[in-house]
Scaffold this motif. Structure first.
Motif, PDB file in Angstrom:
ATOM      1  N   LEU A 108     -34.724  -7.079  -7.818  1.00 53.92           N
ATOM      2  CA  LEU A 108     -35.864  -6.399  -7.997  1.00 53.92           C
ATOM      3  C   LEU A 108     -36.037  -6.379  -9.733  1.00 53.92           C
ATOM      4  CD1 LEU A 108     -36.706  -3.615  -5.439  1.00 53.92           C
ATOM      5  CD2 LEU A 108     -36.981  -5.967  -5.383  1.00 53.92           C
ATOM      6  N   ILE A 109     -37.250  -6.761 -10.199  1.00 57.93           N
ATOM      7  CA  ILE A 109     -37.346  -6.771 -11.734  1.00 57.93           C
ATOM      8  C   ILE A 109     -38.822  -6.180 -12.063  1.00 57.93           C
ATOM      9  CG2 ILE A 109     -37.282  -8.068 -13.708  1.00 57.93           C
ATOM     10  CD1 ILE A 109     -35.149  -9.873 -12.319  1.00 57.93           C
ATOM     11  N   PRO A 110     -38.899  -5.313 -12.947  1.00 53.99           N
ATOM     12  CA  PRO A 110     -40.169  -4.951 -13.281  1.00 53.99           C
ATOM     13  C   PRO A 110     -41.170  -6.046 -13.916  1.00 53.99           C
ATOM     14  CG  PRO A 110     -38.883  -3.246 -14.023  1.00 53.99           C
ATOM     15  CD  PRO A 110     -38.095  -4.404 -13.317  1.00 53.99           C
ATOM     16  N   PRO A 132     -44.495  -4.057 -10.102  1.00 53.82           N
ATOM     17  CA  PRO A 132     -45.536  -3.644 -11.120  1.00 53.82           C
ATOM     18  C   PRO A 132     -45.432  -2.493 -11.925  1.00 53.82           C
ATOM     19  CG  PRO A 132     -46.339  -3.291  -8.873  1.00 53.82           C
ATOM     20  CD  PRO A 132     -45.026  -3.890  -8.550  1.00 53.82           C
ATOM     21  N   THR A 133     -45.949  -2.454 -12.896  1.00 52.76           N
ATOM     22  CA  THR A 133     -46.065  -1.576 -13.916  1.00 52.76           C
ATOM     23  C   THR A 133     -47.312  -0.555 -13.491  1.00 52.76           C
ATOM     24  OG1 THR A 133     -44.857  -2.704 -15.257  1.00 52.76           O
ATOM     25  CG2 THR A 133     -45.862  -0.695 -16.236  1.00 52.76           C
ATOM     26  N   GLY A 134     -47.318   0.743 -13.463  1.00 51.08           N
ATOM     27  CA  GLY A 134     -48.508   1.389 -13.428  1.00 51.08           C
ATOM     28  C   GLY A 134     -49.153   1.590 -14.734  1.00 51.08           C
ATOM     29  N   ASP A 135     -50.384   2.201 -14.522  1.00 52.42           N
ATOM     30  CA  ASP A 135     -51.359   2.210 -15.961  1.00 52.42           C
ATOM     31  C   ASP A 135     -50.483   3.076 -16.902  1.00 52.42           C
ATOM     32  OD1 ASP A 135     -53.208   0.761 -14.721  1.00 52.42           O
ATOM     33  OD2 ASP A 135     -54.235   2.398 -13.854  1.00 52.42           O
ATOM     34  N   LEU A 137     -42.673   2.115 -14.303  1.00 54.87           N
ATOM     35  CA  LEU A 137     -42.462   1.387 -13.188  1.00 54.87           C
ATOM     36  C   LEU A 137     -43.135   2.133 -12.024  1.00 54.87           C
ATOM     37  CD1 LEU A 137     -40.283  -0.745 -12.101  1.00 54.87           C
ATOM     38  CD2 LEU A 137     -38.875   1.217 -11.723  1.00 54.87           C
ATOM     39  N   ASP A 138     -43.800   1.664 -11.242  1.00 55.96           N
ATOM     40  CA  ASP A 138     -44.551   1.984  -9.869  1.00 55.96           C
ATOM     41  C   ASP A 138     -43.367   2.354  -8.983  1.00 55.96           C
ATOM     42  OD1 ASP A 138     -45.938   2.315  -7.519  1.00 55.96           O
ATOM     43  OD2 ASP A 138     -47.473   1.139  -8.096  1.00 55.96           O
ATOM     44  N   ILE A 139     -43.047   3.359  -8.854  1.00 56.37           N
ATOM     45  CA  ILE A 139     -41.945   3.885  -7.962  1.00 56.37           C
ATOM     46  C   ILE A 139     -42.333   3.709  -6.397  1.00 56.37           C
ATOM     47  CG2 ILE A 139     -40.555   5.665  -7.189  1.00 56.37           C
ATOM     48  CD1 ILE A 139     -39.912   5.537  -9.692  1.00 56.37           C
ATOM     49  N   ASP A 140     -43.489   3.841  -6.008  1.00 51.02           N
ATOM     50  CA  ASP A 140     -43.988   3.665  -4.594  1.00 51.02           C
ATOM     51  C   ASP A 140     -43.491   2.168  -4.212  1.00 51.02           C
ATOM     52  OD1 ASP A 140     -44.407   6.238  -4.507  1.00 51.02           O
ATOM     53  OD2 ASP A 140     -46.478   6.128  -4.803  1.00 51.02           O
ATOM     54  N   THR A 141     -44.185   1.244  -4.955  1.00 51.14           N
ATOM     55  CA  THR A 141     -43.979  -0.211  -4.844  1.00 51.14           C
ATOM     56  C   THR A 141     -42.492  -0.547  -4.890  1.00 51.14           C
ATOM     57  OG1 THR A 141     -46.206  -0.379  -5.868  1.00 51.14           O
ATOM     58  CG2 THR A 141     -45.047  -2.494  -5.310  1.00 51.14           C
ATOM     59  N   LEU A 142     -41.715  -0.048  -5.736  1.00 53.51           N
ATOM     60  CA  LEU A 142     -40.498   0.002  -5.742  1.00 53.51           C
ATOM     61  C   LEU A 142     -39.712  -0.006  -4.334  1.00 53.51           C
ATOM     62  CD1 LEU A 142     -37.929  -0.729  -7.851  1.00 53.51           C
ATOM     63  CD2 LEU A 142     -37.445   1.466  -7.694  1.00 53.51           C
ATOM     64  N   SER A 143     -40.013   1.393  -4.012  1.00 47.09           N
ATOM     65  CA  SER A 143     -39.265   1.823  -2.672  1.00 47.09           C
ATOM     66  C   SER A 143     -39.946   0.884  -1.415  1.00 47.09           C
ATOM     67  CB  SER A 143     -40.036   3.270  -2.528  1.00 47.09           C
ATOM     68  OG  SER A 143     -39.896   3.790  -1.231  1.00 47.09           O
ATOM     69  N   ASP A 144     -41.065   0.336  -1.510  1.00 49.76           N
ATOM     70  CA  ASP A 144     -41.645  -0.694  -0.565  1.00 49.76           C
ATOM     71  C   ASP A 144     -40.532  -1.894  -0.649  1.00 49.76           C
ATOM     72  OD1 ASP A 144     -43.514   1.299   0.241  1.00 49.76           O
ATOM     73  OD2 ASP A 144     -44.964  -0.010  -0.843  1.00 49.76           O
ATOM     74  N   ARG A 145     -40.443  -2.117  -1.844  1.00 45.57           N
ATOM     75  CA  ARG A 145     -39.723  -3.720  -1.958  1.00 45.57           C
ATOM     76  C   ARG A 145     -38.302  -3.604  -1.968  1.00 45.57           C
ATOM     77  NH1 ARG A 145     -44.529  -6.275  -6.038  1.00 45.57           N
ATOM     78  NH2 ARG A 145     -46.080  -5.685  -4.291  1.00 45.57           N
ATOM     79  N   LEU A 146     -37.619  -2.578  -1.992  1.00 46.25           N
ATOM     80  CA  LEU A 146     -36.256  -2.203  -1.771  1.00 46.25           C
ATOM     81  C   LEU A 146     -35.803  -2.205  -0.469  1.00 46.25           C
ATOM     82  CD1 LEU A 146     -33.849  -1.283  -3.687  1.00 46.25           C
ATOM     83  CD2 LEU A 146     -34.541   0.934  -3.091  1.00 46.25           C
ATOM     84  N   ILE A 195     -31.271  -3.914  -8.781  1.00 52.90           N
ATOM     85  CA  ILE A 195     -32.445  -3.620  -9.728  1.00 52.90           C
ATOM     86  C   ILE A 195     -32.218  -3.722 -10.956  1.00 52.90           C
ATOM     87  CG2 ILE A 195     -34.435  -1.898 -10.153  1.00 52.90           C
ATOM     88  CD1 ILE A 195     -33.521  -0.598  -7.573  1.00 52.90           C
ATOM     89  N   MET A 196     -33.230  -4.564 -11.779  1.00 55.90           N
ATOM     90  CA  MET A 196     -32.806  -4.536 -13.349  1.00 55.90           C
ATOM     91  C   MET A 196     -33.824  -3.982 -14.198  1.00 55.90           C
ATOM     92  SD  MET A 196     -31.773  -8.780 -13.944  1.00 55.90           S
ATOM     93  CE  MET A 196     -30.983  -8.838 -15.484  1.00 55.90           C
ATOM     94  N   LEU A 197     -33.357  -2.684 -14.879  1.00 56.03           N
ATOM     95  CA  LEU A 197     -34.242  -2.335 -15.707  1.00 56.03           C
ATOM     96  C   LEU A 197     -33.995  -2.200 -17.186  1.00 56.03           C
ATOM     97  CD1 LEU A 197     -34.684   1.005 -13.368  1.00 56.03           C
ATOM     98  CD2 LEU A 197     -36.342  -0.922 -13.727  1.00 56.03           C
ATOM     99  N   THR A 198     -35.065  -1.900 -17.960  1.00 57.32           N
ATOM    100  CA  THR A 198     -35.002  -1.764 -19.325  1.00 57.32           C
ATOM    101  C   THR A 198     -35.511  -0.416 -19.614  1.00 57.32           C
ATOM    102  OG1 THR A 198     -35.254  -4.178 -19.513  1.00 57.32           O
ATOM    103  CG2 THR A 198     -35.463  -2.935 -21.561  1.00 57.32           C
ATOM    104  N   ASN A 199     -34.784   0.233 -20.144  1.00 57.95           N
ATOM    105  CA  ASN A 199     -35.243   1.641 -20.521  1.00 57.95           C
ATOM    106  C   ASN A 199     -34.797   2.376 -21.814  1.00 57.95           C
ATOM    107  OD1 ASN A 199     -36.506   4.020 -19.751  1.00 57.95           O
ATOM    108  ND2 ASN A 199     -34.777   5.017 -18.610  1.00 57.95           N
ATOM    109  N   PRO A 200     -35.438   2.620 -22.909  1.00 61.30           N
ATOM    110  CA  PRO A 200     -36.878   2.337 -22.935  1.00 61.30           C
ATOM    111  C   PRO A 200     -37.420   0.853 -22.350  1.00 61.30           C
ATOM    112  CG  PRO A 200     -36.270   2.806 -25.242  1.00 61.30           C
ATOM    113  CD  PRO A 200     -35.146   3.051 -24.113  1.00 61.30           C
ATOM    114  N   ASN A 201     -38.352   0.827 -21.714  1.00 56.44           N
ATOM    115  CA  ASN A 201     -38.790  -0.404 -21.429  1.00 56.44           C
ATOM    116  C   ASN A 201     -39.436  -1.117 -22.498  1.00 56.44           C
ATOM    117  OD1 ASN A 201     -41.625   0.435 -21.651  1.00 56.44           O
ATOM    118  ND2 ASN A 201     -41.737   0.584 -19.497  1.00 56.44           N
TER     119      ASN A 201
END
Ligand SMILES: *Cc1c(COP(=O)(O)O)cnc(C)c1O
Length: 485
Positions: free
Chosen positions: A163-165, A187-190, A194-203, A210-216
């Motif tokens: 999973l990648i934002p 997807p990224t929210g407004d 990171l849109d956590i709900d979608t992340l949860s659905d796709r996990l 999950i590859m994350l950049t933070n700060p993104n």
């Protein structure tokens, strides 16, 4: 500025060679011999010196001016780092020197640098072990994904997806794909998070990482990271940290503490080393204890007598990913830079980098649309949508900056921001420079509405103006180098 061939005068010479006083060897087969003289430019030595000196002055670099290329962290590389990297004891080493102690005596110092650097990186990031072998950020990502694949294989896990934002650096999906995974985009929210709900659905069970950049890459810090870690670990998915943006968080946040399992660091974006034009760089990879057995070989072991050995005996290792220990001179600069700064110095680096970016954001959010206007980390994202109403694009603004003596910021990245202009000032710029840049941006914003055609014709001060970049790359004009005066 003309090419050197246009300055050529037949018969003009830079050097006079004496006549040949040895037999001329005519062994070169007839069909391989030149029929006519090579089309080389004919000039005096002084003409050549002046030509190339003038060219070199047209080079743009940090040594000449401000270079706010977002995501690239074009910070000043202290000159003392070059001196250290050039020390003969390091620069004249060859990794295949005769083996003493499983590594030559001469090499012990170099191996000690790597060993100590690995320890410092562990402390800075909160990881348990590091390898310095990867030669760039993207190479570090690939190494990290290979470690994750080896881990899952070892555990008998069947995992196929990463999973990648959608704001991620393009190297993230590329690295995961090369390591054999399918990419699932989140997807990224407004709010730029990171849109956590979608992340949860796709996990799910198939998720390898999950590859994350933070700060993104929008320059925003995600404080929900521990929640994401818990979600990932529930499925035994590994949490990967793209640490290219470490310049923003030194001494403030450690990926290891936030339960990231594996990460890379771009030494060339945080710990000295000039970069641009493709390298050299270094992308050391850090892991938590459970991934350590898979790290590439060789690894460095410190013996009880204080000497070092290169150890190859790691049966679960992913093997070689680079010869010897990576880009040694880059690691050496990073080691020296970290020691030079010390703990407080590194904290200052990040605080000033973040302060500078926020200063630019706050100063320009009237003139430019700022999709995330409140607070940023080491870089800020603006958008040229206001200027677009007058037909002026982000690329026009970038080109106009060249006439003010500044390198354009990154544009059209991240992809999710329309007409994006991403500015990363870094900590090494002073307020006067930032003010001059801000002033130039304000003038350009004014002109964009007042006289858009002028902006669309920039730059005016360079040897060539607007190029059709696609055509320039696809239909290269090799002919001019043959032109005779
Ligand atoms: C620069 C960068 C990379 C890639 O690093 P390279 O050394 O250029 O391969 C990866 N991710 C992010 C966020 C970056 O800024």
């Amino acid at each position: 500025m003309s090419v050197i061939y246009t300055k050529s005068v037949p018969g003009r010479r830079g050097v006079k060679l004496p006549g040949c006083d040895v037999p001329v060897d005519h062994e070169i087969p007839e069909n391989l011999r030149r029929r006519e003289d090579a089309a080389l430019a004919e000039l005096s030595e002084l003409d050549v010196v002046r030509h190339f000196t003038e060219l070199s002055r047209k080079n743009f670099g940090l040594d000449t001016n401000f270079y706010p290329l977002g995501s690239c962290t074009m910070k000043y590389n202290p000159k003392v780092m070059e001196k250290i990297a050039a020390l003969e004891g390091f620069s004249q080493l060859h990794p295949l020197l005769p083996q003493l102690y499983g590594g030559c005596m001469l090499e012990q110092g170099a191996i000690a640098v790597i060993f100590e650097l690995e320890k410092l990186l562990c402390e800075i990031t909160g990881m348990d072990a590091f390898t310095t072998h990867p030669m760039a950020g993207a190479h570090g990502e690939l190494t990290g994904m290979m470690l994750i694949a080896a881990y899952h294989k070892d555990r008998g896990n069947r995992k196929t997806e990463v999973l990648i934002p959608d704001e991620a650096h393009g190297t993230n999906p590329a690295s995961a794909a090369i390591a054999g995974y399918e990419i699932v985009t989140v997807p990224t929210g407004d709010n730029g998070m990171l849109d956590i709900d979608t992340l949860s659905d796709r996990l799910n069970e198939k998720t390898a990482a999950i590859m994350l950049t933070n700060p993104n890459t929008l320059g925003l810090f995600n404080s929900q990271i521990e929640k994401v870690a818990a979600m990932a670990h529930h499925y035994d998915a590994q949490l990967y940290y793209d640490g290219a943006n470490l310049n923003a968080i030194l001494g403030k946040f450690r990926p290891g503490d936030a339960r990231f399992d594996v990460m890379h660091v771009n030494l060339h974006k945080t710990f000295a080393t000039p970069h641009g034009g493709g390298g050299p760089g270094a992308g050391p990879v850090g892991v938590k204890r459970h991934l350590e057995p898979f790290l590439p070989i060789s690894r460095i072991r410190k013996r009880t007598d204080g000497t070092y050995a290169l150890d190859y005996d790691y049966p679960k290792s992913i093997g070689y990913i680079a010869p010897f220990y990576g880009n040694f001179a880059v690691c050496l600069r990073a080691y020296a830079y970290i020691l030079l700064q010390g703990r407080q110095g590194l904290i200052d680096v990040s605080e000033h980098a973040v302060l500078n970016a926020n200063y630019i954001l706050a100063s320009l959010k009237e003139q430019f649309h700022a999709p995330y206007p409140d607070r940023c980390m080491h870089e800020c994202v603006l958008s040229a949508v206001k200027q677009l109403e007058a037909g002026v694009h982000a690329v026009d603004i970038a080109k106009a900056l060249i006439d003010y003596g500044f390198h354009p910021p990154t544009i059209y990245f991240p992809l999710i921001v329309k007409e994006a202009i991403m500015i990363e000032p870094t900590e090494t710029e002073n307020k006067e420079t930032l003010d001059r840049f801000i002033e130039a941006m304000k003038k350009i914003a004014y002109k964009a509405l007042d006289d858009p055609q002028k902006i669309k014709k920039a730059p005016k001060s360079t040897p060539v103006g607007r190029l059709d970049e696609t055509k320039a790359a696809r239909e290269m004009d090799f002919n001019y180098i043959d032109c005779k005066p």
